[in-house]
Scaffold this motif. Sequence first.
Motif, PDB file in Angstrom:
ATOM      1  N   ASN A 181      41.443  45.530  45.058  1.00  0.00           N
ATOM      2  CA  ASN A 181      42.605  44.674  45.254  1.00  0.00           C
ATOM      3  C   ASN A 181      42.318  43.511  46.193  1.00  0.00           C
ATOM      4  O   ASN A 181      43.090  42.557  46.246  1.00  0.00           O
ATOM      5  CB  ASN A 181      43.773  45.504  45.810  1.00  0.00           C
ATOM      6  CG  ASN A 181      44.288  46.524  44.802  1.00  0.00           C
ATOM      7  OD1 ASN A 181      44.814  46.165  43.759  1.00  0.00           O
ATOM      8  ND2 ASN A 181      44.118  47.809  45.115  1.00  0.00           N
TER       9      ASN A 181
ATOM     10  N   ALA B  60      43.293  48.807  41.295  1.00  0.00           N
ATOM     11  CA  ALA B  60      42.904  47.409  41.086  1.00  0.00           C
ATOM     12  C   ALA B  60      42.616  47.082  39.628  1.00  0.00           C
ATOM     13  O   ALA B  60      42.749  45.922  39.217  1.00  0.00           O
ATOM     14  CB  ALA B  60      41.681  47.082  41.935  1.00  0.00           C
TER      15      ALA B  60
ATOM     16  N   LYS C  32      47.275  51.796  44.783  1.00  0.00           N
ATOM     17  CA  LYS C  32      47.404  50.602  43.943  1.00  0.00           C
ATOM     18  C   LYS C  32      46.090  50.391  43.186  1.00  0.00           C
ATOM     19  O   LYS C  32      45.138  49.869  43.740  1.00  0.00           O
ATOM     20  CB  LYS C  32      47.730  49.374  44.801  1.00  0.00           C
ATOM     21  CG  LYS C  32      47.959  48.101  43.982  1.00  0.00           C
ATOM     22  CD  LYS C  32      48.213  46.909  44.904  1.00  0.00           C
ATOM     23  CE  LYS C  32      48.394  45.628  44.099  1.00  0.00           C
ATOM     24  NZ  LYS C  32      48.544  44.434  44.981  1.00  0.00           N
TER      25      LYS C  32
ATOM     26  N   TYR D 153      44.871  44.890  37.653  1.00  0.00           N
ATOM     27  CA  TYR D 153      45.029  43.477  38.018  1.00  0.00           C
ATOM     28  C   TYR D 153      43.735  42.670  37.897  1.00  0.00           C
ATOM     29  O   TYR D 153      43.792  41.444  37.932  1.00  0.00           O
ATOM     30  CB  TYR D 153      45.543  43.375  39.465  1.00  0.00           C
ATOM     31  CG  TYR D 153      46.706  44.292  39.734  1.00  0.00           C
ATOM     32  CD1 TYR D 153      48.000  43.940  39.344  1.00  0.00           C
ATOM     33  CD2 TYR D 153      46.529  45.529  40.349  1.00  0.00           C
ATOM     34  CE1 TYR D 153      49.080  44.788  39.572  1.00  0.00           C
ATOM     35  CE2 TYR D 153      47.598  46.384  40.573  1.00  0.00           C
ATOM     36  CZ  TYR D 153      48.865  46.006  40.186  1.00  0.00           C
ATOM     37  OH  TYR D 153      49.925  46.856  40.405  1.00  0.00           O
TER      38      TYR D 153
END
Length: 226
Positions: free
Chosen positions: A80, A165, A163, A168
């Motif tokens: 991220n 990565a 989260k 994204y």
Amino acid sequence: MMSKIKNIVLVHGFWADGSSYSEIIPILLAEGYEVVAVQNPLTSLADDVAATKRALDRIEGQCVLVGHSWGGMVITEVGNDERVSGLVYIAALAPDVGESMIDLMSKYGSPSSHFKEQEGFIWISKEGVKEILAGDLSAEQIALIYATQTSPSTSLTNEKIEKPAWKYKPSWYIITNNDRAVPPDLQRDLSKRMSATTVVLESSHFPIISHAKEVVDAIKKAANHG
């Protein structure tokens, strides 16, 4: 033509250290890349994330983040960072939100008897290195992995990602068809879920040693990605 990204950060997995990339690093250096191999303590996900972020602090500009095996958990979290342009998973774990290593692996089999717990850390026997990790490596390479293994904390198997990565960032996945550590069916399911650009190798769990050229080719494609 030189790659768009010149920095490659390599993250190792269980029973290994940064030198597990010793077949990969010289090839990348010879082609003009800057390379940093992280030395994960394998004591907690937070510790491995911190070690990888220290590696990012040593480079200038964007990088491709590469994770082998457990290293996939680490790059899923660290990826991220705004300095990471792409992710390369090599026979690696790629969890979604709230997923642990146990969550992913338990659907595909049970732990091997070759794993030995000692004071909260997990060692692997010499026979285990040969049967589970390195079936296509030489006796000398197997002996080296056994002698230099970094034992992971038992707590790592329950660590969870907040989260991921790969949701994204552009991702690549190298599937190892003869893997007995991370089941190939799990690898296929993870790469499909990620919509990763996928490469399939007839390799054991350590293609970074047995199929170095093919692994480098995948890393270069990630570095050249527009």
